[in-house]
Scaffold this active site. Structure first.
Site, mmCIF file in Angstrom:
data_model
loop_
_atom_site.group_PDB
_atom_site.id
_atom_site.type_symbol
_atom_site.label_atom_id
_atom_site.label_comp_id
_atom_site.label_asym_id
_atom_site.label_seq_id
_atom_site.Cartn_x
_atom_site.Cartn_y
_atom_site.Cartn_z
ATOM 1 N N GLY A 109 -5.366 1.292 -13.480
ATOM 2 C CA GLY A 109 -6.618 1.021 -12.779
ATOM 3 C C GLY A 109 -7.803 1.536 -13.578
ATOM 4 O O GLY A 109 -8.083 1.051 -14.685
ATOM 5 N N SER A 127 -2.253 4.722 -14.354
ATOM 6 C CA SER A 127 -3.154 4.418 -15.480
ATOM 7 C C SER A 127 -3.563 2.941 -15.586
ATOM 8 O O SER A 127 -4.331 2.587 -16.482
ATOM 9 C CB SER A 127 -2.588 4.877 -16.838
ATOM 10 O OG SER A 127 -2.609 6.281 -16.939
ATOM 11 N N VAL A 147 -5.863 4.634 -6.021
ATOM 12 C CA VAL A 147 -4.730 5.057 -5.213
ATOM 13 C C VAL A 147 -4.890 6.519 -4.786
ATOM 14 O O VAL A 147 -4.469 6.919 -3.694
ATOM 15 C CB VAL A 147 -3.399 4.772 -5.957
ATOM 16 C CG1 VAL A 147 -3.181 5.707 -7.125
ATOM 17 C CG2 VAL A 147 -2.234 4.802 -5.006
ATOM 18 N N ASP A 148 -5.523 7.317 -5.621
ATOM 19 C CA ASP A 148 -5.779 8.735 -5.313
ATOM 20 C C ASP A 148 -6.624 8.856 -4.039
ATOM 21 O O ASP A 148 -6.279 9.614 -3.115
ATOM 22 C CB ASP A 148 -6.518 9.341 -6.521
ATOM 23 C CG ASP A 148 -6.540 10.855 -6.533
ATOM 24 O OD1 ASP A 148 -5.872 11.478 -5.688
ATOM 25 O OD2 ASP A 148 -7.232 11.409 -7.400
ATOM 26 N N ASP A 183 0.882 -1.168 0.000
ATOM 27 C CA ASP A 183 0.000 0.000 0.000
ATOM 28 C C ASP A 183 0.921 1.219 0.000
ATOM 29 O O ASP A 183 1.656 1.440 0.969
ATOM 30 C CB ASP A 183 -0.863 -0.037 1.265
ATOM 31 C CG ASP A 183 -1.680 1.224 1.441
ATOM 32 O OD1 ASP A 183 -1.576 2.158 0.616
ATOM 33 O OD2 ASP A 183 -2.438 1.280 2.429
ATOM 34 N N ILE A 184 0.885 1.970 -1.075
ATOM 35 C CA ILE A 184 1.854 3.059 -1.245
ATOM 36 C C ILE A 184 1.729 4.114 -0.149
ATOM 37 O O ILE A 184 2.702 4.790 0.173
ATOM 38 C CB ILE A 184 1.727 3.675 -2.669
ATOM 39 C CG1 ILE A 184 3.019 4.394 -3.057
ATOM 40 C CG2 ILE A 184 0.527 4.596 -2.775
ATOM 41 C CD1 ILE A 184 3.108 4.755 -4.527
ATOM 42 N N ASN A 237 -6.202 12.710 -10.902
ATOM 43 C CA ASN A 237 -6.852 13.163 -12.125
ATOM 44 C C ASN A 237 -6.624 14.669 -12.236
ATOM 45 O O ASN A 237 -6.156 15.302 -11.293
ATOM 46 C CB ASN A 237 -8.331 12.761 -12.164
ATOM 47 C CG ASN A 237 -9.071 13.231 -10.945
ATOM 48 O OD1 ASN A 237 -9.031 14.420 -10.616
ATOM 49 N ND2 ASN A 237 -9.713 12.320 -10.240
#
Ligand code: ADP
Length: 172
Positions: free
Chosen positions: A123, A121, A32-33, A9-10, A23
């Site tokens: 996901g 990109s 992830v955002d 998990d980043i 975005n």
């Protein structure tokens, strides 16, 4: 420069900077955002809104990158980049490569020696993981720092499953 790939998990990465697959609006989103905004706390969204009010009234263009603080994250910086959206016909590999090289340029600018990156990109934006892995690793390997400063010493791809890990490790 060391390049590696791990499953994880980043948001939990203890590196200088983590990269967000944002975005253009920088107002958060899914994937992830969303995870990064949740973990960083409301200060991150406030800083993103300030960026929109000042430097980026039209949003962040695809392929570019911009830094914010990490707020409540272990990482000191979040580097936001916008991947091309294959579901909207954005399938130019150069644009995706630019996400990774622009993010490293920003890391160099802010003095981040260790950087963790997601599979931008791969996901919601619909690119195949194998393509993202190939383009990302090639871009990082060919990247040249723009100026003398803190060198980027570690690039760590943080992915969500073993299949993605295998794709990245193959390319590395
Ligand atoms: P995009 O819109 O650029 O496709 P997504 O966030 O939808 O961005 O997906 C990018 C990649 O990040 C996907 O492979 C997704 O599974 C992965 N991902 C989602 N959450 C995390 C996380 N917490 N840490 C690392 N990778 C994540």
């Amino acid at each position: 420069m060391r390049i590696e790939a791990v499953v994880g998990d980043i948001t939990r990465e203890r590196v200088d900077a983590i990269v967000n697959a944002a975005n253009s609006s920088l107002m958060g989103g899914g994937g992830v955002d969303g995870a990064i905004h949740r973990a960083a706390g409301p200060g991150l969204l406030e800083e993103c809104m300030e960026l929109r009010r000042t430097e980026l009234p039209d949003g962040l263009p695809v392929g570019q990158a911009v830094p914010t603080a990490g707020h409540d994250l272990p990482a000191r910086w979040v580097i936001h980049t916008v991947g091309p959206n294959a579901r909207r016909g954005e399938t130019d590999p150069a644009l995706l490569a630019s996400c990774f090289t622009s993010s490293l340029d920003v890391a160099g600018d802010v003095g981040a020696a260790e950087v963790a990156l997601p599979a931008v990109s791969a996901g919601v934006f619909g690119w195949a993981m194998e393509d993202v892995a190939r383009i990302a690793v090639e871009a990082v390997k060919n990247w040249k720092p723009q100026q003398a400063g803190t060198p980027v010493e570690l690039v760590r791809f943080v992915v969500v499953d073993e299949a993605a890990l295998a794709a990245f490790r193959r390319e590395i």
